[in-house]
Design a protein around this motif. Structure first.
Motif, PDB file in Angstrom:
ATOM      1  N   TYR A 141      23.011  43.730  25.973  1.00  0.00           N
ATOM      2  CA  TYR A 141      24.249  42.954  26.032  1.00  0.00           C
ATOM      3  C   TYR A 141      25.284  43.717  26.848  1.00  0.00           C
ATOM      4  O   TYR A 141      25.865  44.694  26.391  1.00  0.00           O
ATOM      5  N   GLY A 142      25.467  43.286  28.094  1.00  0.00           N
ATOM      6  CA  GLY A 142      26.447  43.930  28.967  1.00  0.00           C
ATOM      7  C   GLY A 142      27.803  43.244  28.963  1.00  0.00           C
ATOM      8  O   GLY A 142      28.797  43.809  29.402  1.00  0.00           O
ATOM      9  N   GLY A 143      27.822  41.979  28.478  1.00  0.00           N
ATOM     10  CA  GLY A 143      29.089  41.270  28.356  1.00  0.00           C
ATOM     11  C   GLY A 143      29.282  40.109  29.303  1.00  0.00           C
ATOM     12  O   GLY A 143      30.168  39.275  29.101  1.00  0.00           O
ATOM     13  N   PHE A 144      28.469  40.018  30.371  1.00  0.00           N
ATOM     14  CA  PHE A 144      28.674  38.984  31.388  1.00  0.00           C
ATOM     15  C   PHE A 144      27.363  38.273  31.738  1.00  0.00           C
ATOM     16  O   PHE A 144      26.302  38.890  31.765  1.00  0.00           O
ATOM     17  N   GLU A 145      27.486  36.987  32.050  1.00  0.00           N
ATOM     18  CA  GLU A 145      26.405  36.237  32.680  1.00  0.00           C
ATOM     19  C   GLU A 145      26.691  36.177  34.178  1.00  0.00           C
ATOM     20  O   GLU A 145      27.847  36.298  34.595  1.00  0.00           O
ATOM     21  N   GLN A 146      25.651  35.973  34.983  1.00  0.00           N
ATOM     22  CA  GLN A 146      25.836  35.948  36.432  1.00  0.00           C
ATOM     23  C   GLN A 146      26.846  34.872  36.857  1.00  0.00           C
ATOM     24  O   GLN A 146      27.648  35.078  37.763  1.00  0.00           O
ATOM     25  N   GLU A 147      26.814  33.740  36.181  1.00  0.00           N
ATOM     26  CA  GLU A 147      27.736  32.655  36.513  1.00  0.00           C
ATOM     27  C   GLU A 147      29.194  33.105  36.361  1.00  0.00           C
ATOM     28  O   GLU A 147      30.056  32.756  37.172  1.00  0.00           O
ATOM     29  N   GLU A 148      29.461  33.892  35.323  1.00  0.00           N
ATOM     30  CA  GLU A 148      30.829  34.390  35.105  1.00  0.00           C
ATOM     31  C   GLU A 148      31.244  35.359  36.209  1.00  0.00           C
ATOM     32  O   GLU A 148      32.394  35.337  36.672  1.00  0.00           O
ATOM     33  N   LEU A 149      30.314  36.212  36.634  1.00  0.00           N
ATOM     34  CA  LEU A 149      30.631  37.145  37.720  1.00  0.00           C
ATOM     35  C   LEU A 149      30.857  36.391  39.026  1.00  0.00           C
ATOM     36  O   LEU A 149      31.775  36.718  39.788  1.00  0.00           O
ATOM     37  N   ASP A 150      30.052  35.361  39.276  1.00  0.00           N
ATOM     38  CA  ASP A 150      30.235  34.561  40.494  1.00  0.00           C
ATOM     39  C   ASP A 150      31.605  33.896  40.499  1.00  0.00           C
ATOM     40  O   ASP A 150      32.278  33.828  41.543  1.00  0.00           O
ATOM     41  N   GLN A 151      32.043  33.419  39.339  1.00  0.00           N
ATOM     42  CA  GLN A 151      33.383  32.820  39.234  1.00  0.00           C
ATOM     43  C   GLN A 151      34.469  33.854  39.517  1.00  0.00           C
ATOM     44  O   GLN A 151      35.462  33.558  40.183  1.00  0.00           O
ATOM     45  N   LEU A 152      34.260  35.059  39.016  1.00  0.00           N
ATOM     46  CA  LEU A 152      35.212  36.145  39.253  1.00  0.00           C
ATOM     47  C   LEU A 152      35.313  36.459  40.751  1.00  0.00           C
ATOM     48  O   LEU A 152      36.408  36.556  41.309  1.00  0.00           O
ATOM     49  N   SER A 212      46.974  38.455  39.022  1.00  0.00           N
ATOM     50  CA  SER A 212      47.950  38.063  37.991  1.00  0.00           C
ATOM     51  C   SER A 212      47.268  37.641  36.698  1.00  0.00           C
ATOM     52  O   SER A 212      47.805  37.854  35.606  1.00  0.00           O
ATOM     53  N   GLY A 213      46.080  37.053  36.817  1.00  0.00           N
ATOM     54  CA  GLY A 213      45.349  36.652  35.624  1.00  0.00           C
ATOM     55  C   GLY A 213      44.492  37.755  35.036  1.00  0.00           C
ATOM     56  O   GLY A 213      44.371  37.893  33.819  1.00  0.00           O
ATOM     57  N   PHE A 214      43.901  38.569  35.926  1.00  0.00           N
ATOM     58  CA  PHE A 214      42.944  39.586  35.493  1.00  0.00           C
ATOM     59  C   PHE A 214      43.629  40.793  34.851  1.00  0.00           C
ATOM     60  O   PHE A 214      43.120  41.345  33.857  1.00  0.00           O
ATOM     61  N   ALA A 215      44.755  41.208  35.402  1.00  0.00           N
ATOM     62  CA  ALA A 215      45.411  42.438  34.925  1.00  0.00           C
ATOM     63  C   ALA A 215      45.720  42.418  33.429  1.00  0.00           C
ATOM     64  O   ALA A 215      45.335  43.348  32.707  1.00  0.00           O
ATOM     65  N   PRO A 216      46.392  41.358  32.900  1.00  0.00           N
ATOM     66  CA  PRO A 216      46.665  41.375  31.460  1.00  0.00           C
ATOM     67  C   PRO A 216      45.409  41.294  30.601  1.00  0.00           C
ATOM     68  O   PRO A 216      45.352  41.880  29.519  1.00  0.00           O
ATOM     69  N   LEU A 217      44.376  40.599  31.084  1.00  0.00           N
ATOM     70  CA  LEU A 217      43.118  40.517  30.338  1.00  0.00           C
ATOM     71  C   LEU A 217      42.451  41.883  30.252  1.00  0.00           C
ATOM     72  O   LEU A 217      41.947  42.286  29.204  1.00  0.00           O
ATOM     73  N   ALA A 218      42.436  42.602  31.385  1.00  0.00           N
ATOM     74  CA  ALA A 218      41.774  43.912  31.430  1.00  0.00           C
ATOM     75  C   ALA A 218      42.540  44.953  30.619  1.00  0.00           C
ATOM     76  O   ALA A 218      41.945  45.751  29.889  1.00  0.00           O
ATOM     77  N   VAL A 219      43.856  44.938  30.739  1.00  0.00           N
ATOM     78  CA  VAL A 219      44.681  45.926  30.040  1.00  0.00           C
ATOM     79  C   VAL A 219      44.760  45.600  28.552  1.00  0.00           C
ATOM     80  O   VAL A 219      44.808  46.494  27.702  1.00  0.00           O
ATOM     81  N   GLY A 220      44.773  44.300  28.245  1.00  0.00           N
ATOM     82  CA  GLY A 220      44.877  43.896  26.846  1.00  0.00           C
ATOM     83  C   GLY A 220      46.312  43.876  26.380  1.00  0.00           C
ATOM     84  O   GLY A 220      46.677  44.535  25.417  1.00  0.00           O
ATOM     85  N   GLY A 221      47.146  43.156  27.094  1.00  0.00           N
ATOM     86  CA  GLY A 221      48.554  43.077  26.712  1.00  0.00           C
ATOM     87  C   GLY A 221      49.205  41.894  27.389  1.00  0.00           C
ATOM     88  O   GLY A 221      48.553  41.151  28.119  1.00  0.00           O
ATOM     89  N   ASP A 222      50.483  41.713  27.139  1.00  0.00           N
ATOM     90  CA  ASP A 222      51.166  40.607  27.803  1.00  0.00           C
ATOM     91  C   ASP A 222      51.625  41.054  29.188  1.00  0.00           C
ATOM     92  O   ASP A 222      51.666  42.241  29.495  1.00  0.00           O
ATOM     93  N   MET A 223      51.968  40.085  30.015  1.00  0.00           N
ATOM     94  CA  MET A 223      52.288  40.367  31.412  1.00  0.00           C
ATOM     95  C   MET A 223      53.532  41.240  31.558  1.00  0.00           C
ATOM     96  O   MET A 223      53.772  41.807  32.616  1.00  0.00           O
TER      97      MET A 223
END
Length: 270
Positions: free
Chosen positions: A131-142, A155-166
């Protein structure tokens, strides 16, 4: 100043007998270590550098072929150690740089006394019994989102990766270093990292490893740290911290810095 120092914005702080090399992950640069460095400089010689392709480096140095595999970065790391004539170091690698350090340690185990991994993953894609966390379809979308509108993606990825609000300082800091990367370079690096699979070489890592992981990490499930612990060739220990995010040294320094210092000071055998 030599080409290696110039290309990687090499900085050496402190003057201790032992050397610590701090290596940042994707989307950041050496500034990600700003909370840790003050705790090290009185006791250690601290080496800071930027991976080629980081926004703080000259994009002319980025060779799309060389950096289409993680080995290209591992050879850069060995060149830095050689340039600085470092006989042995404690290596602290965040995210992809943990894996880069592992590859370099297979090539030259004598140069590393200890590896500290923060938010490390040998493979991001799910696989049979992994279990690595991602399916290929999700990576292709990224990748498609990065290509279509890099600024919007950041703008969307940064808060998700950091784990906080913008509005958090850590999110703003990660957004800044991401925005600094040339979009075509960022996409190439992201593909190299997210499509990599270094599981087959983990057994060849013989240097002791300290694996440090956030409880909640968008990019790396906790199960991955246990996988590393089980499959690395040398001695290893895992510590899962009550921190949130893929860049805990930036977002949760009050939790992470004491943990890092404890692992830096102590060997697995003790």
């Amino acid at each position: 100043m030599g080409i290696v120092e110039e290309a990687h914005n090499l900085r050496i702080l402190g003057s201790g007998h032992r050397t610590i090399v701090l290596a940042h992950g994707f989307g950041t640069d050496q500034s990600v270590w700003k909370h840790l460095v003050p705790h090290l400089v009185e006791e250690y010689r601290v080496v800071l550098f930027d991976n080629i392709g980081a926004g703080s480096t000259n994009p002319d140095y980025f060779d799309f072929d060389r950096y289409s595999t993680l080995e290209g970065y591992a050879y850069d790391l060995l060149a830095i150690l050689e340039e600085l004539q470092i006989p042995s170091c404690i290596f602290v690698g965040h995210s992809v740089s943990a894996v880069i350090g592992a590859i370099a340690s297979i090539l030259r185990p004598d140069l590393f006394s200890k590896l500290l991994f923060i938010s490390a993953s040998p493979r991001y894609l799910n696989d049979v019994d992994y279990y690595g966390g991602f399916e290929q379809e999700e990576l292709d979308q990224l990748f498609n989102a990065m290509h279509a509108n890099f600024k919007a993606w950041v703008s969307g990825f940064a808060p998700l990766a950091v784990g906080g609000d913008m509005d958090s300082v850590a999110v703003q800091e990660f957004s800044r270093t991401l925005f600094n990367i040339r979009p075509d370079i960022a996409l190439s690096v992201a593909r190299t990292i997210f499509q990599s699979d270094v599981r087959p070489i983990l057994s060849r890592v013989t240097v002791p490893c300290h694996i440090i992981q956030s409880t909640k990490d968008l990019a790396v499930p906790v199960a991955v740290s246990e996988y590393l612990h089980t499959h690395l060739g040398g001695d290893s220990i895992v510590e899962v911290m009550p921190s949130d995010g893929h860049l805990p040294q930036l977002s949760c320094p009050e939790i992470v810095i004491p943990v890092l210092l404890r692992h830096i000071h102590h060997d697995i055998a003790t």
